[in-house]
Enzyme design. Structure first.
Site, PDB file in Angstrom:
ATOM      1  CD  GLU A   1      25.858 -21.258 -28.169  1.00 32.22           C
ATOM      2  OE1 GLU A   1      26.364 -21.641 -29.251  1.00 32.22           O
ATOM      3  OE2 GLU A   1      25.868 -21.954 -27.127  1.00 32.22           O
TER       4      GLU A   1
ATOM      5  CD  GLU B   1      25.803 -28.202 -28.404  1.00 31.28           C
ATOM      6  OE1 GLU B   1      26.606 -29.125 -28.630  1.00 31.28           O
ATOM      7  OE2 GLU B   1      25.987 -27.043 -28.811  1.00 31.28           O
TER       8      GLU B   1
ATOM      9  CG  ASP C   1      20.260 -29.039 -27.694  1.00 32.76           C
ATOM     10  OD1 ASP C   1      21.097 -29.003 -28.620  1.00 32.76           O
ATOM     11  OD2 ASP C   1      19.865 -30.101 -27.173  1.00 32.76           O
TER      12      ASP C   1
END
Length: 564
Positions: A276, A169, A213
């Site tokens: 994720e 990120e 990200d």
């Protein structure tokens, strides 16, 4: 009515069949049709690894058995993040991560290493950047400590980890250079990402190194990530792949946007990992459900099915798909700051497969529900007129009808506005009379300040992510302007004035992609942000969209109709 009864019976039969499958998660579970549900990892054996993010407490008993059956990749959800495993300069907390790694070694499961570098305040070690007297450490000191940290983890877990999230990120599209301002950036410099990859590659030249990200499917952010990684690869930085976090909802984003992003990233000649994955059952940020509605679970299953079709279509570049969790009994979405029930994963809290599981393994599903049909679609008819933008209510505004921001999004009722709209040959005009007895602009975040927002979709595309013609404009009670999407400050005029009951905002914006004409339809919504005396936003009122997703999702906006 008959159709609805049949739908509910189908879901009931599904639930009953799952509940009769036994408590042992290694026992084959039945689907609605009576056929056997396959193991996830075996079903996708020819396509990509199937993974789950876990905590050490999930390695034992039935959860551990479920993991071994269905997953051939595991990520430590938290226990390998910087401060969790390296809380002090000369102290490591290896035990939790060792437990996960030993489990994987024992059962021949591979791991994703997550993550060396992250900015999050709960996972960042201040001692990396500041000495005990508060003085910022030098670039050289920080790089040396980062190298020691990376080497320690790669040496200890390199035999079981097949891919590392080197940096997490780092992109912020609001910054001129698209780089998030973090202690890593401030201490090491803008090249801290490159340095982290170079360090990891030097320590283990054979390791697969990833940049990870979120919201990669957002058009602007996806473009920034693409350019960022391309520039690194052009400079010879050893980036092997991009990790696409995939925290979805039932309505956001459009799956076509995910497909397009994967296609674009694949042009870089790298691997892609879905890192994720989960799918919240909520369509509204401040909503709380006490149960999972059947129609939501059905739609979730269909959405998972279509998503995995996309993944399979790109199995030449996607080499791993990881769920962020694996049962509804343990998910970050139920923890702070959300603090509400949710059902985002393939297995329920009793470790039984949900309809989502059927969707993932391409089984037949009950007929899908169109959730967009449940959203309101108010229409505002705007007349022609060209008022002066000075914070005063010109006589011409009397020809415009009023729209009220009467839909309260947060649990506490907040400030509201009466809004009027006009148009002319190339502009839209907005007047908002906001009722707000307490005004506050002290928050460090512009969206938390007392302000009025407009959302414009010039082609009325009603998409679940912003296109090039979509934008938002925010004007605070003190006149401060902020904006998002494709908004162009040079095309905006505004004025704000405090009144005895609140404030007035006038906005004029020149349209970018269309020419206004009688009968033209645009996507439109209004929002009022209400701050309390502590500068915390405690209220959001909207005209049409009942969610807090308007800043990125146009599908629930109302409609603006231009009339002569």
């Amino acid at each position: 009515m008959i159709k609805k009864i049949l739908l509910l019976l189908t879901v009931l039969i599904s639930v009953l069949s799952f509940s009769c499958s036994g408590t042992d998660p290694l026992v084959k579970s039945e689907t609605v049709s009576g056929s056997k549900l396959p193991d996830l990892q075996k079903f996708y054996k020819k396509d990509f690894k199937i993974g789950a993010a876990i905590e050490p407490s999930q390695l034992e008993g039935a959860e551990g058995m479920l993991l071994r059956r269905h997953f051939n990749s595991i990520t430590a959800e938290n226990k390998m993040k910087f401060i969790s495993i390296h809380p002090e300069p000369d102290k490591y907390n290896f035990a939790p991560a060792d437990g996960i790694a030993d489990f994987c070694r024992k059962y021949k499961i591979q791991m994703r290493g997550h993550t060396f570098v992250w900015h999050h305040q709960d996972e960042i070690a201040n001692w990396m950047f500041f000495s005990k007297d508060g003085k910022r450490k030098s670039r050289e000191e920080a790089l040396l400590m980062l190298e020691n940290h990376i080497k320690t983890l790669m040496d200890r877990y390199g035999d079981v980890v097949y891919a590392w999230d080197v940096v997490n990120e780092a992109i912020d599209i609001s910054q001129p250079d698209k780089m998030r301002r973090t202690p890593w950036y401030d201490t090491i410099g803008p090249d801290y990402v490159e340095k982290a990859f170079e360090i990891a590659h030097k320590i283990n030249p054979n390791a697969r190194l990833f940049y990870n990200d979120y919201m990669t499917f957002d058009a602007q952010k996806g473009e920034a990530i693409y350019n960022f990684v391309k520039k690194m690869k052009d400079r010879g930085i050893p980036v092997d792949g991009i990790g696409m976090q995939m925290h979805l909802t039932l309505t956001y984003p459009d799956l076509e946007a995910i497909d397009a992003t994967i296609e674009k990233f694949s042009q870089l000649g790298i691997e892609i990992h879905i890192t994720e994955l989960d799918m919240s059952l909520y369509t509204q940020e401040f909503e709380t459900l006490d149960r999972a509605p059947e129609e939501y679970l059905i739609h979730q299953a269909h959405r998972y099915q279509e998503l995995f079709k996309i993944f399979r279509n790109h199995n030449d570049v996607i080499t791993s798909v990881t769920f962020w969790g694996f049962t509804d009994g343990h998910t970050w979405l139920t923890q702070a700051p959300n603090n509400r029930p949710d059902w985002p994963l393939p297995f329920d809290s009793e470790l039984k497969p949900k309809l989502a599981y059927n969707g993932i393994v391409m089984m037949e599903l009950p007929e899908d529900i169109d959730l967009s049909s449940l959203a309101p679609k108010k229409v505002y008819s705007a007349r022609k007129g060209s008022p002066v933008i000075d914070g005063k209510i010109d006589k011409i505004w009397q020809t415009a009808e009023k729209a009220e921001t009467a839909t309260q999004v947060m649990s506490k009722p907040g400030a509201t506005a009466s809004v009027r709209v006009l148009w002319d040959k190339d502009r839209l005009y907005f007047l908002a009379e906001v009722k707000d007895p307490l005004l506050n602009n002290k928050s460090g975040m512009t969206h938390e300040r007392d302000s009025f927002e407009i959302f414009i979709d010039e082609n009325n595309g009603r998409t679940s992510s912003f296109e090039d013609d979509d934008y938002q404009i925010r004007v605070a009670y003190d006149g401060e302007i902020s904006y998002g999407g494709s908004a162009d400050l040079s095309l905006i005029k505004s004025s704000a004035r405090i009144t005895p009951s609140g404030y007035i905002v006038e906005i004029s914006v020149k349209l970018q992609t269309i020419s206004p004409e009688n009968g033209k339809l645009l996507g439109l919504d209004f929002q009022v942000n209400d701050a309390d005396k502590s500068a915390k936003r405690v209220g959001i009122s909207k005209w049409n969209d009942p969610s807090n997703e308007s800043w990125r999702n146009t599908s629930a906006w109302g409609i603006l109709k231009l009339v002569e």
